[in-house]
Design an enzyme around this catalytic site. Structure first.
Site, mmCIF file in Angstrom:
data_model
loop_
_atom_site.group_PDB
_atom_site.id
_atom_site.type_symbol
_atom_site.label_atom_id
_atom_site.label_comp_id
_atom_site.label_asym_id
_atom_site.label_seq_id
_atom_site.Cartn_x
_atom_site.Cartn_y
_atom_site.Cartn_z
ATOM 1 N N CYS A 381 50.945 28.326 44.698
ATOM 2 C CA CYS A 381 51.526 27.586 43.572
ATOM 3 C C CYS A 381 52.862 26.960 43.979
ATOM 4 O O CYS A 381 52.878 25.954 44.666
ATOM 5 C CB CYS A 381 51.654 28.497 42.349
ATOM 6 S SG CYS A 381 51.891 27.599 40.798
ATOM 7 N N HIS A 506 46.035 30.166 42.094
ATOM 8 C CA HIS A 506 46.470 31.541 42.364
ATOM 9 C C HIS A 506 45.280 32.384 42.827
ATOM 10 O O HIS A 506 44.570 32.972 41.999
ATOM 11 C CB HIS A 506 47.072 32.164 41.106
ATOM 12 C CG HIS A 506 48.408 31.634 40.734
ATOM 13 N ND1 HIS A 506 49.586 32.258 41.086
ATOM 14 C CD2 HIS A 506 48.766 30.518 40.043
ATOM 15 C CE1 HIS A 506 50.610 31.564 40.623
ATOM 16 N NE2 HIS A 506 50.142 30.503 39.990
ATOM 17 N N GLU A 508 45.226 35.234 44.092
ATOM 18 C CA GLU A 508 45.419 36.681 43.918
ATOM 19 C C GLU A 508 44.698 37.244 42.702
ATOM 20 O O GLU A 508 44.416 38.449 42.634
ATOM 21 C CB GLU A 508 46.916 37.018 43.824
ATOM 22 C CG GLU A 508 47.632 36.540 42.578
ATOM 23 C CD GLU A 508 48.254 35.155 42.716
ATOM 24 O OE1 GLU A 508 49.219 34.853 41.994
ATOM 25 O OE2 GLU A 508 47.753 34.368 43.544
#
Length: 532
Positions: A381, A506, A508
């Site tokens: 990001c 993102h 994650e």
């Protein structure tokens, strides 16, 4: 018909209710049941999206764009299911919906009260989750501690659900701290007794008590808790400290917690299969060699601000039998005079997401150091934005290249507001949720995903300015991932380097035990190969 489990906390906050709830979900899923999870937070914010990371920690984004509590990250990783906005409800969201209804006249002029209007709205969220998910079991964590004034409407709502659905359909799990006094070398159960009494005064009797401590409680202590808290001794469960949260499901399974739940709720379950959890724990056990990653962030004083990133790094590391060691680097303390010394010996460099100008220059120096020294770099990001701006400054000699987030007067606005986005309001105005990223053929990222698309989640309001694409391509930057519907750049990479990849999305949020997200897996693999 769905069954309901409510997880509450007592004595003190921060006991790990979320891990307990997640572990229960993991055990029930391993028993062949479909599980849905949700979190009720007592604070008055509508969602955590506008809260400071120092106040709240990470904002976890669901596939449908919900900005939620970080516990939802644990839920998804433990039960390996994608959750939704229904999984996160705050007091603020409940009160807002009730008051908006009153303004529209839906209550026919009645006096609006906590009971029944607020409690009914809470119950509706629980029942709505059951209806939409079609799960066998709905696990709901109640934030805060029993006795907090903010939590009382939620406690009252779940009391009513038990009354409506019956004991065979509703179960209460209470997580408490079992105190050990080192001076007198004895356990103290009085705080647990008082917590259970507080629950009883609100009309709730726990079915299971989970005792958090650093060691297993003796039988006589369990007998005492059982006697004074009116809970069978078999339902007093130890939750001792572990070196990894991913050991908790196996620890609870050894005490047959899943069997206690299945029996009371009369669930039609299969024989539990914990082979995946055992396999994952073997990976953790065999991961002894460390690799060190410089983590250059804005909010490193509170590591929970980057919880899913940290878990994703661990999961990817264990895939290669490596233990991740984080070197925390405060971005706003990096400058031209010290960044080379601070980042020296980094085996990998990661720059995560964030908002605001503070620390930006330090992050760019970290990106430059990785690029100039061919150290594996992963930007997420904001980490993608600063990597791109750094290349524009260093390789195109555009010294004032910037994002309009940081400099509205820059003559080279490499990043600007996403077209059509609300610039006046902060809450709920970001580009949120899962989007389809088209990956360029033969790019590194397409090889990592082994696909021509990536489905990842987003949380941002600035996008790459496509006017500068050709200029940046001329100095070796490859735009390897695009959201085709609106031509938004999603992934950049430097093919001339071993691993220099940055994404607007993102990754994650989709990492799972035994299934690391491709970008994290590729990042760790590059570090391992670079240090052979």
């Amino acid at each position: 018909m769905a069954k309901f489990i409510f997880v509450t906390g007592g004595v003190v906050s921060g006991l790990g209710k979320g891990i307990t709830a997640s572990s229960i979900g993991a055990l029930l899923k391993a028993s062949g049941l479909k599980v849905f999870m949700q979190k009720f937070d007592p604070y008055l914010n509508v969602d955590p999206g506008t809260m400071s990371p120092y106040q709240h920690g990470e904002v976890f984004v669901t596939k449908d764009g919900g900005e939620t509590d970080l516990d939802l990250g644990h839920y998804e990783r433990f039960i390996d299911e994608e959750l939704t906005k229904l999984s996160s409800t705050t007091s603020g969201k409940i009160y807002l919906s009730v008051i908006q209804g009153e303004r529209k006249g839906v209550n026919s002029g009645k006096t609006i009260q906590v009971v029944p209007h607020i409690t009914d709205a809470i119950k509706q969220k629980v029942y709505q989750a059951a209806k939409q998910s079609q799960a066998d079991v709905i696990i709901s964590e109640i934030g805060g501690t029993v006795g907090d004034i903010e939590s009382q409407p939620f406690i009252e709502a779940i009391r009513q659900i038990r009354l409506e659905q019956g004991k065979e359909n509703v179960m209460f799990v209470h997580v408490v701290l079992l105190l050990w006094l080192a001076a007198s070398k004895e356990y103290k159960t009085k705080p647990i007794q008082n917590s259970v009494k507080a629950m009883a005064s609100l009309g709730i009797q726990p079915d299971v008590i989970v005792c958090r401590s650093d060691s297993s409680s003796p039988k006589d202590i369990k007998e005492k808790i059982s006697l004074f808290c009116n809970v069978p001794i078999t339902n007093i469960i130890d939750a001792i400290d572990q070196d990894s949260i991913y050991r908790v499901p196996l620890a609870l399974a050894k005490q047959n917690l899943q069997d206690i739940i299945i029996e009371q709720l009369q669930l039609k379950a299969k024989n539990i299969d914990l082979s995946l959890w055992k396999q994952f724990n073997k990976k953790i056990d065999s991961s002894t060699e460390e690799i060190e990653i410089s983590f250059v962030g804005k909010y490193i004083e509170l590591q929970d601000a980057y919880l899913s990133v940290l878990e994703s790094l661990k999961i990817a590391g264990w895939e290669f039998n490596k233990k991740i060691k984080i070197r925390w680097v405060q971005a706003d303390k990096l400058d031209e005079s010290n960044y080379k010394e601070v980042l020296k010996n980094s085996q990998g460099i990661l720059v995560p997401g964030g908002f605001g100008k503070r620390g930006i220059e330090g992050m760019m120096l970290a990106s430059r150091y990785a690029r100039e020294n061919d150290i594996p770099y992963l930007g997420i990001c904001l980490g993608m934005q600063i990597a791109t701006i750094s290349i524009a400054r260093d390789l195109l000699n555009w010294s004032d290249a910037d994002s309009t987030e940081f400099n509205k007067n820059t003559t080279h606005p490499i990043f600007d507001y996403i077209k059509g986005i609300d610039r006046d309001n902060i809450g709920g105005t970001l580009r949120l949720g899962t989007m389809v990223t088209k990956l360029e053929k033969n790019s590194l990222v397409s090889k990592l995903y082994n696909s021509d698309i990536a489905l990842e989640r987003h949380r941002h309001r600035y996008e790459f300015n496509n006017e500068y694409k050709k200029d940046l391509e001329s100095v070796g930057l490859r735009f390897s991932g695009i959201y085709e519907e609106k031509n938004i750049v999603e992934v950049v990479e430097m093919p001339s380097l071993k691993f220099f990849v940055a994404s607007q999305f993102h990754p994650e949020f989709t990492s799972r035990p035994n299934k690391p997200t491709p970008l994290f897996k590729g990042f760790i693999k590059a570090i391992v190969e670079n240090n052979k």
